[in-house]
Write an enzyme that holds these catalytic residues in place. Structure first.
Site, mmCIF file in Angstrom:
data_model
loop_
_atom_site.group_PDB
_atom_site.id
_atom_site.type_symbol
_atom_site.label_atom_id
_atom_site.label_comp_id
_atom_site.label_asym_id
_atom_site.label_seq_id
_atom_site.Cartn_x
_atom_site.Cartn_y
_atom_site.Cartn_z
ATOM 1 N N ASP A 54 0.839 -1.199 0.000
ATOM 2 C CA ASP A 54 0.000 0.000 0.000
ATOM 3 C C ASP A 54 0.878 1.256 0.000
ATOM 4 O O ASP A 54 0.379 2.377 -0.041
ATOM 5 C CB ASP A 54 -1.005 -0.007 1.159
ATOM 6 C CG ASP A 54 -0.336 -0.087 2.515
ATOM 7 O OD1 ASP A 54 0.908 -0.205 2.567
ATOM 8 O OD2 ASP A 54 -1.057 -0.045 3.533
ATOM 9 N N SER A 55 2.207 1.056 -0.012
ATOM 10 C CA SER A 55 3.124 2.179 -0.247
ATOM 11 C C SER A 55 2.891 2.757 -1.643
ATOM 12 O O SER A 55 3.369 3.849 -1.954
ATOM 13 C CB SER A 55 4.584 1.735 -0.077
ATOM 14 O OG SER A 55 4.816 0.531 -0.785
ATOM 15 N N ASP A 93 -1.125 -6.080 -0.290
ATOM 16 C CA ASP A 93 -1.556 -5.457 0.967
ATOM 17 C C ASP A 93 -3.054 -5.217 0.977
ATOM 18 O O ASP A 93 -3.609 -4.700 0.001
ATOM 19 C CB ASP A 93 -0.871 -4.083 1.128
ATOM 20 C CG ASP A 93 0.401 -4.159 1.949
ATOM 21 O OD1 ASP A 93 0.581 -5.139 2.695
ATOM 22 O OD2 ASP A 93 1.218 -3.217 1.831
ATOM 23 N N LYS A 123 -1.467 -9.354 2.737
ATOM 24 C CA LYS A 123 -0.730 -8.941 3.935
ATOM 25 C C LYS A 123 -1.588 -7.952 4.723
ATOM 26 O O LYS A 123 -2.222 -7.079 4.133
ATOM 27 C CB LYS A 123 0.611 -8.294 3.558
ATOM 28 C CG LYS A 123 1.383 -7.750 4.770
ATOM 29 C CD LYS A 123 2.843 -7.479 4.474
ATOM 30 C CE LYS A 123 3.136 -6.172 3.793
ATOM 31 N NZ LYS A 123 2.735 -4.966 4.541
ATOM 32 N N GLU A 125 -1.631 -5.518 8.475
ATOM 33 C CA GLU A 125 -0.807 -4.952 9.540
ATOM 34 C C GLU A 125 -1.467 -5.144 10.905
ATOM 35 O O GLU A 125 -2.644 -4.825 11.062
ATOM 36 C CB GLU A 125 -0.624 -3.439 9.316
ATOM 37 C CG GLU A 125 0.215 -3.104 8.112
ATOM 38 C CD GLU A 125 0.419 -1.598 7.942
ATOM 39 O OE1 GLU A 125 0.052 -0.819 8.842
ATOM 40 O OE2 GLU A 125 0.952 -1.212 6.887
ATOM 41 N N GLU A 189 8.904 -4.515 10.681
ATOM 42 C CA GLU A 189 9.328 -3.181 10.222
ATOM 43 C C GLU A 189 9.943 -2.389 11.370
ATOM 44 O O GLU A 189 9.293 -2.109 12.380
ATOM 45 C CB GLU A 189 8.129 -2.422 9.623
ATOM 46 C CG GLU A 189 8.531 -1.040 9.104
ATOM 47 C CD GLU A 189 7.565 -0.440 8.096
ATOM 48 O OE1 GLU A 189 6.660 -1.118 7.601
ATOM 49 O OE2 GLU A 189 7.753 0.763 7.787
HETATM 50 O O1 KIV Z 1 3.569 -1.167 1.628
HETATM 51 C C1 KIV Z 1 4.763 -1.501 1.735
HETATM 52 O O2 KIV Z 1 5.617 -1.143 0.905
HETATM 53 C C2 KIV Z 1 5.152 -2.331 2.861
HETATM 54 C C3 KIV Z 1 6.610 -2.597 3.064
HETATM 55 C C4 KIV Z 1 7.249 -1.390 3.629
HETATM 56 C C5 KIV Z 1 6.852 -3.789 3.875
HETATM 57 O O3 KIV Z 1 4.322 -2.770 3.602
#
Ligand code: KIV
Length: 272
Positions: A54-55, A93, A123, A125, A189
């Site tokens: 989600d980055s 994510d 994924k 969090e 992280e």
């Molecule tokens: O969204 C992302 O890029 C991440 C990584 C920093 C692990 O979750």
């Protein structure tokens, strides 16, 4: 069988392969990717896991945080990546607001991602507070990767984790809880290096570190940071190339040649 042969005759990375890598102390490499073109390059370079993170909210859409990205936007990025990948395991994510506090919504979001993008795993969090959501997603047979330490979707303070005893105890509890629930791997992280080592030693599943030292079973970085396209100044980032400079120079050369009528030449044009 621990490998699936693809059309390109390449063996696919599976969850079983990642477990075997941990058992052989072979490090796992993971990178983010959000589009077809870069995903193809990354996959062909032999990266084991591609994270549609989600980055994308920051590096693709220009938002300040990961919060605004939507489920449909994540699916758009993930389906572009999936089309490019022949070997890597593709993890997607679940974005903010699509799984917290409601395990039925979490399952619906995970199913939508899997059906519409073709990704291989999701994924999420968090620890204790999202275990019910993780358990429900796993009942549908969807593989889940965890994410502990700094949690960008809900973080107030972006400082490393594992300073105080209470924080360390909670990290251990959460890691054990998620493993027991059935996740196949966990991102750590910005977890203090000795704490990351102890968690990695105690878990059977692989840990993937970002800012959590070489003590993890694998590493993940954001591709834009690695190739020098972003402005990231995080301590844990290593810039392996300066693509910003390369692109800048190419674009300036193009502009100058357009102005001077040096481009296009006859070989770039058509004549009857
Ligand atoms: O969204 C992302 O890029 C991440 C990584 C920093 C692990 O979750």
């Amino acid at each position: 069988e621990n490998v699936i042969m693809t059309n390109q005759n390449q063996s696919r990375v599976t969850i079983k392969v990642l477990n075997q890598m941990k058992n052989k102390s072979e490090k796992i490499s993971m990178l983010t990717s959000y589009d077809f073109t870069l995903a193809k390059i990354i996959d062909n370079s032999g990266i084991d896991v591609i994270l549609v993170g989600d980055s994308a909210s920051n590096v693709m859409a220009g938002h300040e945080t990961t919060l605004p990205i939507t489920l449909n936007e994540m699916i758009y990025h993930a389906s572009s990546v999936v089309k490019a990948v022949n070997r890597a395991l593709v993890v997607v994510d679940l974005p903010f607001g699509t799984y917290q506090g409601n395990s039925k919504e979490a399952l619906a979001s995970a199913i939508k991602i899997m059906k519409e993008s073709g990704g291989h795993a999701v994924k999420l969090e968090g620890g204790n507070e999202i275990t019910e959501s993780i358990e429900r997603i796993l009942t549908a047979g969807i593989p889940v990767m965890g994410h502990l330490g700094i949690l960008p979707q809900t973080e107030k303070k972006f400082t490393f984790k594992g300073r105080q005893t209470k924080e360390i105890v909670n990290l251990f509890k959460d890691a054990k809880l998620l493993e027991k629930a059935g996740i196949f791997s966990v991102v750590l992280e910005c977890v203090e290096m000795n704490v990351a080592k102890r968690i990695t030693d105690q878990l059977k599943i692989p840990t993937i570190g970002i800012g959590s030292s070489v003590n993890c079973d694998g590493q993940v970085l954001v591709i834009d940071d690695l190739v020098g396209l972003s402005e990231s100044k995080f301590r844990f980032v290593k810039k392996y190339a300066n693509l910003k400079k390369v692109i800048n120079s190419a674009v300036k050369s193009y502009k100058s040649e357009v102005l001077k009528k040096k481009f296009p030449k006859a070989k770039h044009s058509f004549k009857k």
